[in-house]
Write an enzyme that holds these catalytic residues in place. Structure first.
Site, PDB file in Angstrom:
ATOM      1  N   GLY A  70       0.799  -1.217   0.000  1.00  0.00           N
ATOM      2  CA  GLY A  70       0.000   0.000   0.000  1.00  0.00           C
ATOM      3  C   GLY A  70       0.835   1.271   0.000  1.00  0.00           C
ATOM      4  O   GLY A  70       0.577   2.197  -0.774  1.00  0.00           O
ATOM      5  N   ASN A 150      -8.242   4.543   8.323  1.00  0.00           N
ATOM      6  CA  ASN A 150      -7.739   3.378   9.056  1.00  0.00           C
ATOM      7  C   ASN A 150      -8.020   3.425  10.550  1.00  0.00           C
ATOM      8  O   ASN A 150      -8.045   2.400  11.208  1.00  0.00           O
ATOM      9  CB  ASN A 150      -6.235   3.228   8.822  1.00  0.00           C
ATOM     10  CG  ASN A 150      -5.489   4.516   9.068  1.00  0.00           C
ATOM     11  OD1 ASN A 150      -5.802   5.550   8.464  1.00  0.00           O
ATOM     12  ND2 ASN A 150      -4.517   4.488   9.948  1.00  0.00           N
ATOM     13  N   GLN A 180      -7.523   0.355   3.283  1.00  0.00           N
ATOM     14  CA  GLN A 180      -8.508  -0.190   4.222  1.00  0.00           C
ATOM     15  C   GLN A 180      -9.824  -0.577   3.537  1.00  0.00           C
ATOM     16  O   GLN A 180     -10.595  -1.368   4.076  1.00  0.00           O
ATOM     17  CB  GLN A 180      -8.813   0.842   5.320  1.00  0.00           C
ATOM     18  CG  GLN A 180      -7.661   1.079   6.280  1.00  0.00           C
ATOM     19  CD  GLN A 180      -7.303  -0.157   7.087  1.00  0.00           C
ATOM     20  OE1 GLN A 180      -8.142  -1.024   7.347  1.00  0.00           O
ATOM     21  NE2 GLN A 180      -6.043  -0.254   7.488  1.00  0.00           N
ATOM     22  N   SER A 200      -3.521  -3.057  -0.868  1.00  0.00           N
ATOM     23  CA  SER A 200      -2.506  -3.954  -0.340  1.00  0.00           C
ATOM     24  C   SER A 200      -3.106  -5.332  -0.096  1.00  0.00           C
ATOM     25  O   SER A 200      -4.264  -5.452   0.298  1.00  0.00           O
ATOM     26  CB  SER A 200      -1.996  -3.354   0.975  1.00  0.00           C
ATOM     27  OG  SER A 200      -1.195  -4.287   1.643  1.00  0.00           O
ATOM     28  N   ALA A 201      -2.291  -6.380  -0.313  1.00  0.00           N
ATOM     29  CA  ALA A 201      -2.816  -7.744  -0.217  1.00  0.00           C
ATOM     30  C   ALA A 201      -3.025  -8.212   1.219  1.00  0.00           C
ATOM     31  O   ALA A 201      -3.989  -8.908   1.517  1.00  0.00           O
ATOM     32  CB  ALA A 201      -1.862  -8.717  -0.927  1.00  0.00           C
ATOM     33  N   HIS A 202      -2.129  -7.810   2.104  1.00  0.00           N
ATOM     34  CA  HIS A 202      -2.171  -8.428   3.444  1.00  0.00           C
ATOM     35  C   HIS A 202      -3.314  -7.895   4.308  1.00  0.00           C
ATOM     36  O   HIS A 202      -3.543  -8.394   5.402  1.00  0.00           O
ATOM     37  CB  HIS A 202      -0.825  -8.278   4.159  1.00  0.00           C
ATOM     38  CG  HIS A 202      -0.543  -6.907   4.676  1.00  0.00           C
ATOM     39  ND1 HIS A 202      -0.624  -6.600   6.004  1.00  0.00           N
ATOM     40  CD2 HIS A 202      -0.178  -5.776   4.049  1.00  0.00           C
ATOM     41  CE1 HIS A 202      -0.312  -5.327   6.177  1.00  0.00           C
ATOM     42  NE2 HIS A 202      -0.041  -4.808   5.008  1.00  0.00           N
ATOM     43  N   CYS A 324       1.527   7.286  22.269  1.00  0.00           N
ATOM     44  CA  CYS A 324       1.595   8.142  23.444  1.00  0.00           C
ATOM     45  C   CYS A 324       2.952   8.066  24.086  1.00  0.00           C
ATOM     46  O   CYS A 324       3.646   7.081  23.989  1.00  0.00           O
ATOM     47  CB  CYS A 324       0.531   7.751  24.460  1.00  0.00           C
ATOM     48  SG  CYS A 324       1.009   6.408  25.549  1.00  0.00           S
TER      49      CYS A 324
END
Lengths: 382, 396
Positions: A70, A150, A180, A200-202, A324
């Site tokens: 991606g 996302n 996404q 993206s494939a994953h 954070c």
């Protein structure tokens, strides 16, 4: 393990793993080689290309280039367009809640002299098409807008955005980061004016290290990774044949009914959490308006990072949107942009679903979350 | 020339001073050097005539680097060993060693073989003359030479012109064992390093607070301990679960005393672990006034629970000085990884900077520390880290 972080990555399907394994055994010859034996590999790749193209309704409208994922598709779209057209187009538009793969790329181009407009989003995490069009100038090279965010799962009306942009300036390219959204929020690219669409494939139960970029006919990009000229010169380097074939397998096996099932699980989980706890807030769009697989929930009186670690101990894996540190209490920029109240923003976690989640995950997950939140609230910062 | 060998000559420091115990320290140092070069197959360590020698590794820079990290070593010299009977050969070798040098030089000679027909000044003068005649880019400067060629006449002749300064100190293990409270920050690894430099064997105690701290913050502490093995040798790292104690303190004690009570509990646990492991001191990275828990009053208050001596090597160091050492020993980059302190819950808003010991002792009565600490120690785990494990730590 209850895995609720499918927006980060997904477990590959068994059939995908098998396809990758087979491809490494049978299709290991370089697809660009001159001998006849390479032709089978090239054909297998072209089959995968057609599968992917069909999945986005893009046949006839353009083609796809296989990428390394991606981020690479986003970089190639934006840098590729900027480099190809910088003589006449010096302006780039994007939104405040894009993925770093887009934001850092745009900042990089800004440092090299491009004008950049970063558009705000509304409380649902969306950009308004008219607002995008308004920002478009005569020299706008590219507009880059994500399809699904996302962190909160908000869905942009990318077809309308493309329509509005092209009405203002038909020469401006429209890029959609669909990492996404791909397969989860279906598209018919041929019926839209979207020029570039990367995924993206994953994220869809395929292998890591593979993705694609759809490129509409007539769109001019310069390759970013240079070399042997593979993938129409836009992505040099010997193709990741096993990854690409595994990707195509994941695409073939994607069942649109799973999207509705995930949405059902998501809503059930939110209901189960809400029934067990007070001080719970759904961040982002409403149930109907959001992507089927992403749920962002804020809890008062806890820190998201601590909650994440408390849940990992119960084998429930979730994500925080916000990085954070005690010194710089950075809260999620996306949630901040969307006006999530201070009381909830530091305690917001993301729960995201995949095809392997089942009904059985929901009550145990809700119980784990409720007990962790209850415990942590006893020790909230004074 | 025949029988010429490249080797590493090691000069040692403070253990010269030891009287009766000198053999003990010398053997200990030899063992430490042997461990440090063990990774290089074929390297052999020997001691003779007030020097250590490493043969079989030529002038391998990695071997030299490792020896420089052994406490007790004064300096490391890539040297040439040759027969001493032909003075002509010695001069020839000296010229060869100095042929690429420019600027000023001097020759310094030393003779432990007093039967050698020439005295040290004469050797230096003759060798110097030969070198000067052979290399027109050199001139002599006795006071401030750019290059100093050493000629040592022992059982053989040894020549060297490069000296790598090591870190001094005493061989680790020669001065007992201490337990360092290793937090993951910049200071405690430096404190451990400085204590080990005085020959003290170091074991470590880390307090872990899941879910307020993460698996990555724990890994960071393990990595720091691995990096320290370069200097300290083997380290046993004890990891003590501390969340429950923090939560109890939080619920039952005054907010402004959270940190001081926590520190006292940590010291008690570390001390108990130390005593169990035959340690005789604790080590901390505390420095006066660095944070609220390190004012003199706070230090007194934490010290109050310790019967063992608490070594605080950094007590008068500025933060910048500590950071400089951390960079030098290679722990800084790991220490500043941002995983630590992700827990702000247990940090009081307004910590007491001048706690009274009586008040703190009184607050302590609210919590059954003995039981909680016993349980934490029961649940504690340990791992053994060894010299060479620093290779496993990825640093960019």
């Amino acid at each position: 393990m209850i895995y609720l972080d499918n927006s980060a990555t997904t477990h590959a399907r068994a059939e995908v793993i098998e396809t990758v394994n087979d491809a490494m055994q049978k299709f290991w010859i370089n697809p660009s080689a001159a001998y006849a034996q390479a032709l089978d590999v090239e054909k297998a790749l072209d089959g995968a290309r057609r599968t992917v193209l069909r999945s986005i309704g893009g046949a006839q409208a353009g083609t796809v280039v296989f990428t390394g994922g991606g981020t690479e598709g986003d970089n190639l779209s934006i840098i590729g367009a900027a480099n190809a057209r910088r003589a006449h187009f010096n302006h780039i538009i994007t939104t405040a809640i894009e993925h770093p793969a887009v934001l850092r790329t745009v900042e990089f181009l800004e440092r090299s002299g491009f004008d950049v407009t970063v558009l705000p989003v509304n409380e649902k995490g969306c950009v308004i098409p008219e607002q995008v069009a308004e920002a478009v100038r005569e020299d706008t090279c590219i507009v880059s807008v994500m399809h699904v965010n996302n962190e909160v799962g908000s869905v942009n009306d990318i077809a309308a955005i493309a329509e509005a942009v092209k009405a203002k300036n038909p020469n401006t390219y429209v890029h959609v980061d669909a990492v996404q959204a791909y397969l989860r929020v279906p598209v018919e690219l041929a019926k839209t004016k979207i020029d570039l669409y990367s995924a993206s494939a994953h994220k869809v139960h395929g292998p890591k290290g593979v993705g694609f970029l759809f490129i509409r006919k007539g769109v001019k990009l310069d390759g970013v990774q240079l070399g042997g000229g593979q993938e129409m010169g836009l992505r040099s380097g010997t193709q990741n044949v096993p990854g690409i074939l595994g990707f195509a397998k994941a695409v073939e096996l994607w069942d649109p009914a799973d999207n509705d099932r995930m949405r059902g699980l998501k809503e059930k989980l939110f209901a189960e959490i809400s029934s067990r706890l007070d001080g719970v807030r759904r961040n982002g769009p409403s149930a109907e308006e959001s992507a089927p697989h992403v749920l962002n929930v804020g809890f008062t009186g806890v820190r998201a990072e601590t909650l994440l670690h408390a849940l990992e101990d119960k084998d429930v894996l979730v994500a925080t949107g916000s990085a954070c540190s005690s010194k710089h209490r950075k809260v999620s920029f996306v949630l901040d942009q969307m006006g999530v109240p201070e009381s909830h923003i530091g305690g917001s976690i993301r729960l995201s679903f995949g095809i392997f989640n089942t009904e059985d995950d929901i009550v145990p997950a809700a119980e784990a979350i409720a007990s962790a939140v209850t415990l942590l609230r006893r020790f909230k910062a004074r | 020339m025949e029988n010429v060998e490249k080797l590493i000559l090691i000069r040692f420091g403070e253990i010269h001073l030891k009287g009766q115990n000198r053999p003990y320290f010398e053997n200990m140092l030899q063992r430490r050097i042997r461990e440090a070069v063990a990774f290089y197959e074929g390297a052999r360590v020997s001691r003779h005539d007030g020097r250590y020698f490493v043969r079989g590794a030529e002038h391998n820079p990695e071997v030299i680097e490792k020896i420089c990290r052994v406490f007790g070593v004064h300096s490391v010299c890539p040297a040439v060993q040759m027969p001493k009977d032909s003075f002509e050969d010695i001069c020839e070798m000296a010229c060869e060693l100095m042929k690429d040098e420019k600027g000023s030089f001097k020759v310094h000679a030393r003779r432990s073989d007093k039967r050698y027909p020439m005295g040290s000044p004469e050797i230096a003068a003759k060798v110097g003359e030969a070198v000067l005649n052979a290399n027109e880019n050199l001139h002599v400067d006795i006071k401030n030479p750019d290059t100093r060629l050493e000629v040592e006449i022992r059982d053989k002749a040894f020549l060297y012109s490069k000296v790598y300064m090591a870190r001094g100190g005493m061989p680790v293990g020669s001065n007992g064992k201490a337990y360092v409270l290793l937090s993951g920050g910049i200071d405690s690894p430096v404190a451990a390093y400085m204590t080990a430099k005085r020959g003290v064997h170091i074991d470590a105690v880390h307090f872990d607070s899941p879910p307020y701290t993460s698996a990555r913050s724990r890994q960071k502490v393990i990595d720091l301990a691995k990096l320290l093995t370069d200097y300290c040798g083997s380290i046993r790292l004890h990891i003590v679960p501390f969340t429950e104690i923090q939560q109890e303190i939080y619920e039952k004690c005054p907010d402004e005393e959270l940190t001081i009570l926590m520190r006292r509990s940590m010291m008690r646990i570390a001390q108990a672990i130390a005593i169990e492991g035959n340690g005789t001191a604790l080590v901390t990275g505390e420095s006066i006034g660095q944070v609220a828990s390190q004012t003199l009053e706070s230090l007194a208050s934490t010290n109050d629970v310790c019967a063992l001596p608490v070594i605080r090597p950094l007590i008068c160091f500025d933060k910048s000085e500590i950071m400089e050492v951390a960079r030098d020993i290679g722990t800084y980059e790991t220490s500043i990884l941002p995983y630590e302190d992700c827990c702000t819950v247990f940090v009081p808003r307004h910590p007491k900077t001048h706690p009274k010991i009586e008040d703190v002792r009184k607050s302590e009565e609210n919590v059954d520390f003995a039981a909680l600490e016993a349980r934490a120690m029961e649940q504690a785990t340990f791992m053994d880290l060894h010299l060479g494990d620093s290779h496993e730590v990825e640093q960019y």
